[in-house]
Design an enzyme around this catalytic site. Sequence first.
Site, PDB file in Angstrom:
ATOM      1  N   GLU A  70       0.814  -1.215   0.000  1.00  0.00           N
ATOM      2  CA  GLU A  70       0.000   0.000   0.000  1.00  0.00           C
ATOM      3  C   GLU A  70       0.852   1.273   0.000  1.00  0.00           C
ATOM      4  O   GLU A  70       0.359   2.340  -0.362  1.00  0.00           O
ATOM      5  CB  GLU A  70      -0.952  -0.006   1.195  1.00  0.00           C
ATOM      6  CG  GLU A  70      -2.006  -1.108   1.074  1.00  0.00           C
ATOM      7  CD  GLU A  70      -2.854  -1.301   2.313  1.00  0.00           C
ATOM      8  OE1 GLU A  70      -3.961  -1.828   2.191  1.00  0.00           O
ATOM      9  OE2 GLU A  70      -2.410  -0.944   3.415  1.00  0.00           O
TER      10      GLU A  70
ATOM     11  N   ASP B  82     -11.875  -6.904  -2.869  1.00  0.00           N
ATOM     12  CA  ASP B  82     -12.771  -8.069  -2.737  1.00  0.00           C
ATOM     13  C   ASP B  82     -14.148  -7.579  -2.316  1.00  0.00           C
ATOM     14  O   ASP B  82     -14.330  -6.405  -2.027  1.00  0.00           O
ATOM     15  CB  ASP B  82     -12.203  -9.056  -1.697  1.00  0.00           C
ATOM     16  CG  ASP B  82     -12.029  -8.407  -0.344  1.00  0.00           C
ATOM     17  OD1 ASP B  82     -10.926  -7.939  -0.046  1.00  0.00           O
ATOM     18  OD2 ASP B  82     -13.029  -8.309   0.404  1.00  0.00           O
TER      19      ASP B  82
HETATM   20  N1  ADE Z   1      -9.225  -5.334   3.485  1.00  0.00           N
HETATM   21  C1  ADE Z   1      -9.453  -5.737   2.231  1.00  0.00           C
HETATM   22  N2  ADE Z   1     -10.517  -6.573   2.184  1.00  0.00           N
HETATM   23  C2  ADE Z   1     -10.978  -6.681   3.442  1.00  0.00           C
HETATM   24  C3  ADE Z   1     -12.047  -7.387   4.037  1.00  0.00           C
HETATM   25  N3  ADE Z   1     -12.839  -8.171   3.308  1.00  0.00           N
HETATM   26  N4  ADE Z   1     -12.218  -7.279   5.386  1.00  0.00           N
HETATM   27  C4  ADE Z   1     -11.385  -6.520   6.117  1.00  0.00           C
HETATM   28  N5  ADE Z   1     -10.374  -5.826   5.606  1.00  0.00           N
HETATM   29  C5  ADE Z   1     -10.159  -5.899   4.281  1.00  0.00           C
END
Ligand code: ADE
Length: 232
Positions: free
Chosen positions: A13, A200
């Site tokens: 990041e 996601d």
């Molecule tokens: N960072 C990226 N995806 C995430 C998720 N599904 N839950 C928590 N932090 C995240």
Amino acid sequence: MKKIGIIGAMDLEVETLKNHMKDVKISKKANMEFLEGTLNQSPVVIVKCGIGKVNAGICVQILSDLFQVTHIINTGVAGSLQAQINIGDIVISDDALYHDMDVTSLGYPLGQIPQIDTFAFRADQSLAMLAKTSCEKVNPDIHVFTGRVVSGDQFISSKEVKNKIIENFHASCTEMEGAAIAHASYLNGIPFVIIRAISDKADDSAEMDYPTFEKKAAEHSARLVEDMVAGI
Ligand code: ADE
């Protein structure tokens, strides 16, 4: 004189941003490495804080006390909480809160931190606007949304948990540091914004999607941050 603290939780990041810095001076505190210098001709301190709320809060305090930063930007990835927000898209914080703060048994609303005068920490509106403008400039093919960021010490990867969070907080995305950065910035009176690219959908496919898309997503967020620092 402005000095912008830029926080990412993980190497990927902040990696690109660190590589683009000039006149770098490195110092260490609380097991975190702070890179002070310039990015896109703007004075910045870039740091990887590590994962979770405590790391994030400690990091902001150090940026405030030892570096006297005037603004804070949190860049990184997140899980989407809305059907129309897809992998690769960007969410800019309107406000942020903890989805795992629960003092309901003492009569507080879910998410409310007791004895504090706000429910959600509001991002600085000019930083949020600047982030949106930069995003449209450097990531023209990517959809950008402004909304609520919710954080907890939990990777969300189940439809049931995700749906509960959506029902309770009407948020746009979830991650593990943003609200702690917002909280600590609020306590120190530092304007902040959280910028997260979606890696996601925070559901049963998250464990598969996250490793596949985290790098690309993190790049979208970093590109935006590099552009926007010049406008602060
Ligand atoms: N960072 C990226 N995806 C995430 C998720 N599904 N839950 C928590 N932090 C995240």
